[in-house]
Write an enzyme that holds these catalytic residues in place. Structure first.
Site, PDB file in Angstrom:
ATOM      1  N   GLY A  69       4.427  -9.896 -22.178  1.00 26.97           N
ATOM      2  CA  GLY A  69       5.732  -9.196 -22.617  1.00 26.97           C
ATOM      3  C   GLY A  69       6.770  -9.579 -21.564  1.00 26.97           C
ATOM      4  O   GLY A  69       8.171  -9.635 -22.099  1.00 26.97           O
ATOM      5  N   THR A  70       6.307  -9.444 -20.419  1.00 30.71           N
ATOM      6  CA  THR A  70       7.474  -9.538 -19.188  1.00 30.71           C
ATOM      7  C   THR A  70       8.275 -10.791 -19.361  1.00 30.71           C
ATOM      8  O   THR A  70       9.598 -10.956 -19.348  1.00 30.71           O
ATOM      9  CB  THR A  70       6.831  -9.509 -17.897  1.00 30.71           C
ATOM     10  N   ASN A 153       7.950   2.909 -23.738  1.00 31.57           N
ATOM     11  CA  ASN A 153       6.486   3.031 -23.348  1.00 31.57           C
ATOM     12  C   ASN A 153       5.989   4.093 -22.690  1.00 31.57           C
ATOM     13  O   ASN A 153       5.156   4.316 -22.312  1.00 31.57           O
ATOM     14  CB  ASN A 153       6.423   1.688 -22.336  1.00 31.57           C
ATOM     15  N   GLN A 181       5.118  -1.982 -27.081  1.00 30.02           N
ATOM     16  CA  GLN A 181       4.437  -0.741 -27.431  1.00 30.02           C
ATOM     17  C   GLN A 181       4.349  -0.638 -28.782  1.00 30.02           C
ATOM     18  O   GLN A 181       3.431   0.316 -29.509  1.00 30.02           O
ATOM     19  CB  GLN A 181       5.097   0.473 -26.868  1.00 30.02           C
ATOM     20  N   SER A 201       3.107  -8.235 -26.676  1.00 30.20           N
ATOM     21  CA  SER A 201       2.186  -8.425 -25.370  1.00 30.20           C
ATOM     22  C   SER A 201       0.675  -8.331 -25.783  1.00 30.20           C
ATOM     23  O   SER A 201       0.463  -7.340 -26.608  1.00 30.20           O
ATOM     24  CB  SER A 201       2.411  -7.497 -24.114  1.00 30.20           C
ATOM     25  N   HIS A 203      -2.122  -7.887 -24.142  1.00 28.34           N
ATOM     26  CA  HIS A 203      -3.227  -6.683 -23.736  1.00 28.34           C
ATOM     27  C   HIS A 203      -2.874  -5.341 -24.104  1.00 28.34           C
ATOM     28  O   HIS A 203      -3.723  -4.288 -23.856  1.00 28.34           O
ATOM     29  CB  HIS A 203      -3.110  -6.866 -22.004  1.00 28.34           C
ATOM     30  N   THR A 239       1.460 -26.898 -19.839  1.00 25.74           N
ATOM     31  CA  THR A 239       0.570 -26.803 -21.043  1.00 25.74           C
ATOM     32  C   THR A 239       0.032 -25.535 -21.514  1.00 25.74           C
ATOM     33  O   THR A 239      -0.072 -24.403 -20.642  1.00 25.74           O
ATOM     34  CB  THR A 239      -0.779 -27.598 -19.915  1.00 25.74           C
ATOM     35  N   CYS A 327       4.091  -0.311 -14.945  1.00 23.62           N
ATOM     36  CA  CYS A 327       4.957  -1.360 -14.354  1.00 23.62           C
ATOM     37  C   CYS A 327       5.777  -0.806 -13.030  1.00 23.62           C
ATOM     38  O   CYS A 327       6.499  -1.400 -12.210  1.00 23.62           O
ATOM     39  CB  CYS A 327       5.967  -2.137 -15.288  1.00 23.62           C
TER      40      CYS A 327
END
Length: 386
Positions: A69-70, A153, A181, A201, A203, A239, A327
């Site tokens: 996401g970042t 978030n 989120q 994102s 995860h 890649t 974060c």
């Protein structure tokens, strides 16, 4: 342990690992290689892209795989603003909300600090909501991009993204939303939302860390931030992480399939948890919007405590949660999000966020609410004058 920090991260789902496994082992080809091994990798990447596009209601060519996401936020904010300014030199301003994730805020500040852009922040009300009319008042022909997150978030407030995007479109300003989120809890149809770009994102959904997606609407100018071999249709060189893309697509598909039932179930449990904490912990304050809230987030301030002290007590009692954004870990400064809603610094430093996994059980939240009551009481007793 009762794990209530799913907004920070979630475990990788077994189905996701199984989908990825071939591309971590025997199917190791580089998708840019023009031989059979590379072609199989390229086919897997195409299938993953089409899978993500089907969930978002967009074209596969509008899906860019990122490292999370970042990176997606950085590429959207900087890439779109730079491309728009290159086409129209008047457009040197970026508009963001006062409650954005650091990835959006820092990207906008980079544009201002290094490249001479200006940044306007649209304020929020006491529940963390952006008023579409107030946003419209900040949009003029010098704006290169507007970015307002879908769901916060830290406090869980859900923005009226479709209305905000419509306001931006009326001013001919590209609109980006950080939906990290929201994924798995709220609809992600990009046409219904009306957004030009959206960050996701992996995860947070049961895919590995280091996986993500940026949706960018066709014909939206985008300046790449990573240069090289021109992968991802020139938007992001390097890649491709084929296994990560396959895992992200599988996690998003599974989360979206379960979302209608899952979100309703967890929202009901969240509301009961909030009601019990407010009733049983004297002076507790709910942060964020009571109704326009993620199904998975309950966030409070507990005046007369320290948020970090409450977290330590809860961890000793077997409840894992957080004081806000992962974060911002290591910072003892009060949350900028909470300050933007009008809370004073002392109260903001008592914040605790509970964010629920999709499989959270009612019994877990009942036990957690009791442990919250005990933890806050213990911290207040320690802080009370002798």
């Amino acid at each position: 342990m009762i794990y209530l920090d799913a907004a920070a991260t979630t475990p990788v789902r077994r189905e996701v690992l199984e989908a990825m496994w071939p591309y971590l082992t025997g199917e190791f080809g580089n998708p840019s290689s023009h031989h059979e091994t590379g072609e199989r990798a390229a086919a897997a990447l195409r299938a993953a892209r089409a899978d993500v596009a089907a969930t978002l209601g967009c074209r596969p060519s509008e899906v860019i795989f990122t490292s999370g996401g970042t990176e997606a936020d950085n590429l959207a904010v900087q890439g779109i603003a730079l491309a728009r300014a290159a086409r129209d030199p008047r457009r040197r301003r970026v508009v963001i909300s006062a409650v954005e994730h650091a990835a959006v805020t820092a990207s906008a500040e980079f544009l201002a600090r290094v490249l001479g852009f200006t940044v306007s922040r649209v304020p929020v009300d006491s529940q963390g909501r952006v008023d579409p009319a107030e946003l419209s008042g900040l949009l003029d022909d010098d704006v290169a991009l507007c970015s307002v997150m879908y769901a916060n978030n830290e406090i869980g407030t859900v923005q009226a993204v479709a209305e905000l995007a419509a306001a931006a479109r009326a001013s001919d300003v590209p609109f980006h939303t950080d939906a990290v989120q929201a994924a798995g809890w709220l609809p992600l149809d990009v046409a219904a939302l009306g957004v030009d770009a959206m960050s996701l994102s992996g995860h947070k959904l049961g895919a590995p860390k280091g996986t993500g997606v940026l949706y960018v609407r066709s014909r939206t100018p985008l300046e790449p931030l990573i240069h090289g071999g021109g992968q991802e249709r020139g938007a992001r060189s390097g890649t491709e992480n084929v296994a990560g893309a396959v895992g992200f697509a599988a996690a998003l598909r599974l989360a979206e399939a379960a979302r209608p039932v899952q979100a309703a179930r967890v929202a009901a449990l969240r509301s009961r948890f909030i009601d019990r904490v407010l009733a049983e912990v004297p002076g507790s304050l709910l942060t964020g919007a009571p109704e326009e809230r993620l199904p998975s987030v309950a966030s409070f301030c507990f005046p007369g405590t320290s948020g970090e002290s409450v977290l330590l007590e809860l961890e000793r009692a077997g409840v894992t949660c957080s004081s806000g954004s992962a974060c911002a870990a290591g910072s003892d400064e009060p949350s900028e999000v909470l300050l933007a809603t009008g809370l004073d610094r002392e109260t903001a430093q008592t914040a605790v966020r509970f964010s629920f996994p999709a499989a959270v059980a009612e019994e877990e939240l009942e036990e957690a609410a009791e442990r919250v009551r005990q933890a806050v009481a213990a911290v207040r007793a320690l802080r009370a004058p002798a």
